[in-house]
Design an enzyme around this catalytic site. Structure first.
Site, mmCIF file in Angstrom:
data_model
loop_
_atom_site.group_PDB
_atom_site.id
_atom_site.type_symbol
_atom_site.label_atom_id
_atom_site.label_comp_id
_atom_site.label_asym_id
_atom_site.label_seq_id
_atom_site.Cartn_x
_atom_site.Cartn_y
_atom_site.Cartn_z
ATOM 1 N N ASP A 57 0.907 -1.152 0.000
ATOM 2 C CA ASP A 57 0.000 0.000 0.000
ATOM 3 C C ASP A 57 0.938 1.190 0.000
ATOM 4 O OD1 ASP A 57 -1.480 2.258 0.834
ATOM 5 O OD2 ASP A 57 -2.979 0.968 1.773
ATOM 6 N N HIS A 58 1.035 1.889 -1.136
ATOM 7 C CA HIS A 58 2.122 2.864 -1.262
ATOM 8 C C HIS A 58 2.005 4.015 -0.263
ATOM 9 C CE1 HIS A 58 -0.816 4.801 -3.918
ATOM 10 N NE2 HIS A 58 -0.098 5.907 -3.880
ATOM 11 N N LYS A 62 5.048 6.444 2.264
ATOM 12 C CA LYS A 62 5.237 7.903 2.190
ATOM 13 C C LYS A 62 5.899 8.390 3.478
ATOM 14 C CE LYS A 62 1.281 8.651 -0.870
ATOM 15 N NZ LYS A 62 1.838 9.072 -2.147
ATOM 16 N N HIS A 120 -5.822 3.083 1.611
ATOM 17 C CA HIS A 120 -5.037 4.285 1.912
ATOM 18 C C HIS A 120 -5.588 5.096 3.091
ATOM 19 C CE1 HIS A 120 -3.215 3.096 -1.728
ATOM 20 N NE2 HIS A 120 -3.958 3.775 -2.569
ATOM 21 N N LYS A 221 -12.251 12.155 -6.803
ATOM 22 C CA LYS A 221 -11.571 12.612 -8.019
ATOM 23 C C LYS A 221 -12.196 13.932 -8.444
ATOM 24 C CE LYS A 221 -9.487 8.500 -9.068
ATOM 25 N NZ LYS A 221 -8.046 8.338 -8.885
#
Ligand code: BG6
Length: 376
Positions: A57-58, A62, A120, A221
């Protein structure tokens, strides 16, 4: 993913022998609901042990997300305030100004809720809400994150109507002044699509630290900014000493963890406005990463892939974490699919989502923090 790991297993690439390691990095989506996530985990476990599986999970990679732990646990002053006695509520915003771009086919199946919240946004919530782990070993950190997810009360179906909001963007104007088409006109998107491009959720936790403190999450978005932050709003002072002054109109004390871009931490509080009369205004103390450490653009993936190669799974997701994430949103997905939206598109591109998102907080006598939008 199940098929790939089965084939790796069939040719012997899953077996660790002679002191060598074999690791597989898996990218989301980890299923699309609780059942499919469990099936996927079962399939993976047929050929790999849990310690070989690196679910990425990027957001966990971070720097600013990891800094939440450092900020909380390396500094003595913040932890005593970090609980229901001092914190009124928490707002997590992951706003994207981009549209669905060329990922229409995937996004039609996913939607904003599945795409962002069980992964996220819950990562951000987990780091804010977790108890101090005994160490920064992978198991200790993952256990604390799992405890947070366990403590989140899943919404009952009738609560979904009042605690969850969905939206889809219509055509509109970006902050840069560009006219952009509606989601339904994007490539590979059904012209009558009911997929949400915006989701907001209010959740609460059943534990001593956070009982009664709502956590509001929103993501979407084509919002006015490309911006992720966590805003922690503190309770008002117990006594309004300056009540005959302009104090009561002052914004509440707030700590903002800016995740990206313009990474940093901001504290807003009341200060006396110089002059003969007593007037209180809001001021900001602001720490910017770039001032201290320079600008090092990174997505999160760089750190995580390196960690995998060195065998450190702290920032990867355990099978349980993935399943718990889905459990939290399952009732929302069930109610939303049983009651298709009738008002889509319900927000214009370039705005902060549907009207109901504002009402979610207004009903609790709160409001979303106003986030600066880039000027054309
Ligand atoms: C991905 C989602 O996981 O995260 C995308 O599938 C989203 O829809 C992206 O745009 C956001 O990541 P970042 O790092 O740009 O905030």
């Amino acid at each position: 993913f199940g098929g790939i790991t089965a084939n790796l297993g069939a040719v012997g690439l899953g077996a660790e022998s002679g002191g060598n390691w074999r690791r597989v990095i898996i990218e989301k989506p980890f299923g699309k609901d609780v059942d499919s996530a469990k099936t996927l985990n079962r399939e993976l476990h047929e050929n790999l042990s849990e310690h070989q599986i690196y679910r990425i999970d990027h957001y966990l990679g971070k720097e600013t997300v990891q800094n939440i732990m450092v900020f909380r646990f390396a500094n003595g002053f913040i932890e005593p305030l970090w609980n229901r006695h001092h914190i009124d509520h928490v707002q997590i915003t992951v706003a994207e100004s981009v549209g669905v771009e060329h990922r229409g086919a995937y996004y039609e199946e996913a939607g904003a809720l599945r795409d962002m919240i069980p992964n996220h946004l819950l990562v951000l919530l987990g780091f804010v809400a977790m108890e101090p782990p005994n160490s920064f070993e992978s198991q200790a950190v993952r256990e604390e994150i799992n405890k947070v997810l366990d403590a989140i009360q899943p919404l009952a179906p009738e609560q979904v109507l009042t605690h969850a909001v969905r939206g889809q963007y219509g055509e509109g104007t970006t902050p840069g002044g560009e006219q952009v088409p509606a989601y339904r006109s994007s490539p590979a998107v059904d012209p009558a699509s009911r997929t949400e491009t915006f989701a907001a959720l209010k959740v609460q936790m059943d534990n001593w630290r956070w009982a009664g403190v709502p956590f509001y999450m929103r993501t979407g978005k084509r919002l006015p900014a490309q911006y992720t932050e966590i805003a922690i709003q503190f309770k008002k002072a117990p006594l309004t000493m300056f009540k005959d002054t302009a104090t009561e109109t002052v914004n509440p004390d707030m700590l903002v963890l800016r995740i990206q871009p313009d990474e940093g931490i901001q504290m807003s509080f009341g200060a006396k406005i110089p002059g003969p009369s007593m007037r209180v205004g809001t001021v900001n103390m602001d720490f910017c990463y770039a001032d201290y450490f320079g600008n090092k653009p990174a997505t999160g993936y760089e750190t995580l892939i390196y960690d995998c190669m060195s065998g450190d799974a702290t920032l990867y997701k355990h099978a349980d974490t993935v399943e718990k994430g889905w459990e939290i949103v399952q009732s929302v997905m069930d109610v939303w699919s049983a009651l298709p939206p009738r008002d889509f598109p319900n927000y214009a591109a370039g705005t902060w989502g549907p009207e109901a998102a504002g009402a979610l907080l207004r009903n609790d006598k709160r409001r979303w923090r106003r986030i600066k939008t880039p000027q054309p």
